[in-house]
Design a protein around this motif. Structure first.
Motif, PDB file in Angstrom:
ATOM      1  N   THR A  17      -6.678   2.833  -7.865  1.00 29.65           N
ATOM      2  CA  THR A  17      -5.286   2.539  -7.283  1.00 29.65           C
ATOM      3  C   THR A  17      -5.178   1.581  -6.008  1.00 29.65           C
ATOM      4  N   HIS A  18      -6.234   1.779  -5.146  1.00 33.10           N
ATOM      5  CA  HIS A  18      -6.366   0.685  -4.061  1.00 33.10           C
ATOM      6  C   HIS A  18      -6.646  -0.776  -4.426  1.00 33.10           C
ATOM      7  N   LYS A  19      -7.465  -0.632  -5.350  1.00 33.11           N
ATOM      8  CA  LYS A  19      -7.921  -2.185  -5.963  1.00 33.11           C
ATOM      9  C   LYS A  19      -6.663  -2.837  -6.380  1.00 33.11           C
ATOM     10  N   ASP A  20      -5.923  -2.204  -7.405  1.00 34.27           N
ATOM     11  CA  ASP A  20      -4.686  -2.751  -7.911  1.00 34.27           C
ATOM     12  C   ASP A  20      -3.675  -3.234  -6.871  1.00 34.27           C
ATOM     13  N   THR A  21      -3.579  -2.383  -6.008  1.00 36.71           N
ATOM     14  CA  THR A  21      -2.468  -2.498  -4.964  1.00 36.71           C
ATOM     15  C   THR A  21      -2.895  -3.897  -4.082  1.00 36.71           C
ATOM     16  N   SER A  22      -4.489  -3.795  -3.751  1.00 30.28           N
ATOM     17  CA  SER A  22      -4.924  -4.895  -3.217  1.00 30.28           C
ATOM     18  C   SER A  22      -4.693  -6.325  -3.948  1.00 30.28           C
ATOM     19  N   GLU A  23      -4.953  -6.284  -5.098  1.00 32.61           N
ATOM     20  CA  GLU A  23      -4.811  -7.414  -5.981  1.00 32.61           C
ATOM     21  C   GLU A  23      -3.459  -7.819  -5.949  1.00 32.61           C
ATOM     22  N   ALA A  24      -2.382  -6.958  -6.203  1.00 28.92           N
ATOM     23  CA  ALA A  24      -1.156  -7.427  -6.152  1.00 28.92           C
ATOM     24  C   ALA A  24      -0.689  -7.830  -4.820  1.00 28.92           C
ATOM     25  N   LYS A  25      -1.324  -7.517  -3.711  1.00 29.03           N
ATOM     26  CA  LYS A  25      -0.921  -7.909  -2.338  1.00 29.03           C
ATOM     27  C   LYS A  25      -1.358  -9.424  -2.086  1.00 29.03           C
ATOM     28  N   GLU A  26      -2.538  -9.604  -2.876  1.00 26.93           N
ATOM     29  CA  GLU A  26      -3.134 -10.914  -2.439  1.00 26.93           C
ATOM     30  C   GLU A  26      -2.488 -11.784  -3.535  1.00 26.93           C
ATOM     31  N   THR A  27      -1.959 -11.345  -4.708  1.00 25.47           N
ATOM     32  CA  THR A  27      -0.947 -12.189  -5.429  1.00 25.47           C
ATOM     33  C   THR A  27       0.136 -12.596  -4.912  1.00 25.47           C
ATOM     34  N   LYS A  28       0.881 -11.826  -3.993  1.00 27.74           N
ATOM     35  CA  LYS A  28       2.005 -11.955  -3.380  1.00 27.74           C
ATOM     36  C   LYS A  28       1.981 -12.859  -2.264  1.00 27.74           C
ATOM     37  N   ILE A  29       0.854 -12.811  -1.615  1.00 25.95           N
ATOM     38  CA  ILE A  29       0.579 -13.512  -0.544  1.00 25.95           C
ATOM     39  C   ILE A  29       0.336 -14.821  -0.976  1.00 25.95           C
TER      40      ILE A  29
END
Length: 117
Positions: A17-29
């Motif tokens: 879950t954290h990995k997916d959230t982290s990747e989504a965050k990096e994409t948004k940034i």
């Protein structure tokens, strides 16, 4: 919702879950940074709408912990104005200290100029 029977299963689910959230965050940034770097006034966009769009991008970046110095924001906004504003851009650059000029002050000056046109 499935239950976990061991601490290992809980950890594994949290990690995914954290990995997916982290990747989504990096994409948004990344997308916000791209929007910031390519920012310019759109055709038929007034100054207020341009500033609102700029604020959304900047606030999004800052919400993710990005730090952008105010003088960099001021310069970005000045150079994002259309060519028809070249004389005003030059006047602002020559008359103001861009290191200390606040974004709100710049917007007030730009909006005043737009209204007088």
């Amino acid at each position: 919702m499935s239950s976990c029977s061991s601490a290992k299963e809980i950890w594994d689910k949290l990690e995914v879950t954290h990995k997916d959230t982290s990747e989504a965050k990096e994409t948004k940034i990344g997308l916000l940074n791209l929007s910031y770097e390519n920012f310019k006034i759109e055709p038929d966009e007034d100054i207020q709408k341009m500033f609102d769009r700029f604020s959304i991008i900047v606030n999004g970046l800052m919400g993710y912990g990005e730090i952008i110095m105010e003088d960099k924001l001021v310069r970005k906004l000045i150079y994002s104005l259309p060519e028809s504003w070249d004389s005003k851009k030059t006047a602002i650059i020559e008359a103001k200290n861009l290191k200390t000029l606040k974004l709100d002050e710049l917007m007030g000056s730009i909006l005043t100029n737009e209204r007088s046109l």
